[in-house]
Scaffold this active site. Structure first.
Site, PDB file in Angstrom:
ATOM      1  CB  THR A 262     -10.023  -3.489  15.523  1.00 34.93           C
ATOM      2  OG1 THR A 262     -10.579  -4.775  15.846  1.00 34.93           O
ATOM      3  CG2 THR A 262      -9.295  -2.935  16.723  1.00 34.93           C
ATOM      4  CG  ASP A 263     -12.346  -4.299   9.257  1.00 33.49           C
ATOM      5  OD1 ASP A 263     -13.115  -5.233   9.546  1.00 33.49           O
ATOM      6  OD2 ASP A 263     -12.276  -3.812   8.114  1.00 33.49           O
ATOM      7  CB  CYS A 264     -12.950  -8.770  12.044  1.00 26.78           C
ATOM      8  SG  CYS A 264     -14.569  -8.145  12.560  1.00 26.78           S
ATOM      9  N   GLY A 265      -9.637  -8.490  13.107  1.00 26.06           N
ATOM     10  CA  GLY A 265      -8.285  -8.983  12.941  1.00 26.06           C
ATOM     11  C   GLY A 265      -7.264  -7.901  12.660  1.00 26.06           C
ATOM     12  CB  ALA A 266      -7.453  -4.197  12.439  1.00 25.92           C
TER      13      ALA A 266
END
Length: 713
Positions: A262-266
């Site tokens: 995931t993109d960070c915090g997605a």
């Protein structure tokens, strides 16, 4: 998926035969299956997040998956800083980009080896899994992160991207140099202020034709080991929880067998920005079930609760973890030092003289000469030059974002000084404030007595455009609220032109296209410099004084007016990029002048093959250097919404002074297709013009041929 279950079955019976995951003679997939059997559910979940804790009971070290290598090993101290990604695209040189990828992986391995030997930090930016490159299409020039991409064309993006990935990862899949990761999948290209919440609705045609080809190429040709899913939604589904995107398209149709991060915090965004779920365990379960292997963040902690509630099964955790373990074994991070062929690399392999020379060559090849009114190269008999503007002494303008730290940074002022003959008198004036306040008066214009040429640095740095949160002087979350230069810079240039009677050379720094009509009207030469890396100053000096001929080409188009642009949050490609824009740009994609004087004198087509040509080129100048030959297709009777132009091939042409040479150029026959409104692929039919050009598809001096495609083609 079948492979995972087969190996899990093997893992159940192999301990009877005495085999262990510690046996380095076993292939990585078998070792992964065996290790899965040894891990507890809690340990498995902890290794599905990017910060993997050590597992002392099994002697397993901790590992952090998050690292960056956009144009050099980033955010981890000393490294060679190559030109920003958009500059690498401007070289149109896949061999050069492959070589840069190799060097980055060499330095990455060396730094990793040093850290292991001295038991240094295993935090962010210390591992061998790099979340690069960014292969989103630069569809709108206002996007602050467009500088991280390879421009506006899907074919150029795919070629540069594949070369970069292959250079990073190497040719031995069993022992990759490092692991690359293509991002952000998919349809992610601003606005930055909406990136956590927007919902993109591209047409099926644009999705298949523009947004996904580079990802497909990096998977099927580059064999990229990772894919990062984007923050946004696509057709209502979160990209990091989309079965159609991550499983059906990526894995089933394209055959991807790596990991998805995931993109960070997605996953957090699914609850708090997209408002799709009320609890984190629901969002985490959806991401796991629909194809995510690794969470950049801590949201996968909620998989414990999801498991208890029956939202997921333990077999899903095993399936997600398997490719992560396999890659760790292949990289050698779970084995002792000496197990990987590159474990011998060390301090001598970081920022070496050879690597610095490559950074210089890349910078020189990335500079794009836009205007030259009999001004460049500067005469060596010039008596006095003034270098003006704060960017001349600003390191950030060299680095771009996602950079490392160079031990050999060459500012513009230093580079020009180094290239200038000692007989030329040089002076420096800051000229104007790079970050003016709203109440600050417009700058006064210095008097340049006895100065023959002014080299004026204009533009911006990554505090003015970039990623949301980083570009603190951007009023639009890192994006550009205007494509015009700041008012004080334009005022300075216009009034300098009124008072100064000598030559004005403008060096334009930006990671994006800008509106350049005022700049063009008030200078004698104009070079787009992008963010040219640690050797940018030296490269610019070499170009200005004729030690090298410029050969870069624009990887995007400069619009004439912001009024020509569609709404920033409209993800359809109509009126975007050189391929679909209805109005001619100021400078087209593929445009760039050189000091050479090259002409196409003959084109020989291979019989029965529309894609193979021998092109004869004559250089009538006294300059030796490079040109970039580009090949485009233009439909003479276009179908509805068909691209006006399509890049189908390009190659770097080295040529000697006053010489003629013949070069082969090939356009892959797999490019002879188009897409309909449903996103379905069809072979080309009808009559097309094939354009051979040095300066983009609309170059008036281009050579053209007419070809007809039939169903048999």
């Amino acid at each position: 998926m079948k492979k995972v279950f087969t190996l899990l079955f093997i893992a159940l019976i192999q301990p009877v035969l005495g085999q262990s995951w510690k046996d380095q003679h076993l292939p990585a997939d078998q070792r992964s299956a065996l290790l899965l059997k040894e891990l507890t559910t809690s340990e498995k979940i902890s290794w599905l997040m990017h910060e993997n804790p050590a597992i002392p009971r099994l002697g397993l070290p901790g590992y952090n998956w998050w690292n960056e290598a956009l144009h050099g090993v980033a955010r981890n101290g000393k490294a060679t800083v190559f030109p920003q990604a958009i500059n690498l695209a401007a070289t149109f040189d896949t061999s050069l980009v492959y070589e840069i990828g190799q060097v980055i992986s060499t330095e990455a391995r060396a730094k990793y080896n040093i850290a292991r030997q001295h038991k240094l930090s295993t935090g962010n930016y210390a591992g061998l899994t790099f979340w690069s490159p960014n292969i989103n299409i630069f569809r709108d020039p206002r996007w602050g992160r467009g500088q991280e991409t390879y421009g506006e064309d899907p074919w150029l993006t795919s070629r540069i991207g594949v070369a970069f990935v292959q250079g990073l990862q190497g040719k031995d899949p069993a022992h990759p140099r490092v692991a690359a990761c293509a991002k952000h999948f998919a349809v992610h290209s601003g606005p930055e202020g909406q990136r956590h919440s927007f919902n993109a609705f591209p047409s099926k045609k644009d999705f298949a034709e523009t947004y996904t080809p580079a990802f497909r190429s990096l998977v099927t040709e580059g064999h990229v080991r990772g894919i990062m899913c984007a923050y946004n939604r696509l057709n209502n589904a979160p990209c990091c929880g989309s079965d159609s995107l991550l499983n059906r398209l990526l894995r089933e149709e394209w055959g991807f067998d790596g990991y998805v991060v995931t993109d960070c915090g997605a996953i957090w965004d699914m609850v708090h920005f997209h408002h799709l779920y009320t609890s984190m365990d629901q969002a985490a379960a959806l991401a796991l079930k629909n194809g995510v292997n690794l969470d950049c963040g801590s949201e996968f902690q909620s998989l414990h609760a999801a498991l208890e509630k029956g939202l997921i099964q333990k077999s899903m955790i095993d399936s997600a973890l398997f490719p992560l373990l396999q890659l760790k074994f292949e990289l050698g991070v779970l084995d002792s030092i000496g197990s990987h062929p590159l474990d011998q690399l060390g301090e001598k392999d970081v920022a070496s003289a050879q690597h610095q020379n490559l950074a210089l060559r890349a910078a020189e090849n990335s500079l794009v000469l836009l205007e030259n009114k009999s001004t460049l190269p500067l005469s060596l008999q010039t008596k006095s030059i003034a270098i003006v503007g704060p960017l001349a002494f600003e390191p950030r303008v060299l680095l771009g974002n996602y950079h490392g730290w160079s031990s050999h940074l060459s500012t513009i002022l230093e580079g020009i000084t180094g290239a200038a003959p000692v007989n030329i008198h040089l002076q420096y004036e800051p000229g104007f404030n790079l970050y003016p306040s709203a109440t600050e008066p417009l700058p006064s214009i210095p008097t340049f007595n006895d100065v023959e040429t002014i080299i004026l640095t204009l533009g911006m740095n990554t505090l003015m455009q970039g990623e949301d949160g980083d570009a603190k002087y951007s009023a639009a979350h890192g994006d550009l609220s205007s494509l015009l230069l700041p008012e004080n810079q334009l005022f300075f240039l216009q009034n300098l032109r009124k008072t100064f009677k000598g030559k004005i050379v403008v060096l334009l720094f930006s990671g994006s296209p800008l509106i350049t009509s005022t700049i063009k009207a008030n200078c004698d030469a104009l070079i787009w410099c992008g963010y040219p890396g640690e050797a940018g100053g030296q490269a610019i000096g070499n170009i200005l004084f004729g030690k090298k001929s410029p050969c870069g080409k624009l990887p995007f188009s400069f619009p004439v007016s912001e009024k020509d642009l569609p709404a920033f949050d409209d993800y359809n490609m109509k009126n975007r990029t050189y391929a679909f824009c209805e109005k001619a740009p100021e400078y087209s994609f593929g445009y760039g002048k050189t000091y050479l004087d090259c002409h196409i004198t003959a084109i020989q087509n291979y019989p029965l093959d529309h894609g193979k040509y021998n092109v004869t080129i004559q250089n009538k100048s006294d300059w030796e250097g490079k040109e970039i030959l580009q090949v485009y297709l233009r439909p003479l009777s276009p179908q509805k919404d068909e691209a006006h132009y399509r890049l189908v091939s390009f190659c770097t042409i080295p040529i000697k002074a006053n010489s003629t040479a013949t070069f082969p150029i090939i356009a892959d026959s797999s490019l002879w297709f188009t897409y309909d409104a449903n996103g379905d692929k069809h072979a080309l039919e009808g009559t097309y013009e094939i354009i051979f050009s040095f300066n983009g598809p609309t170059d008036s001096s281009a050579e053209k041929r007419v070809i007809t495609f039939t169903q048999e083609d």
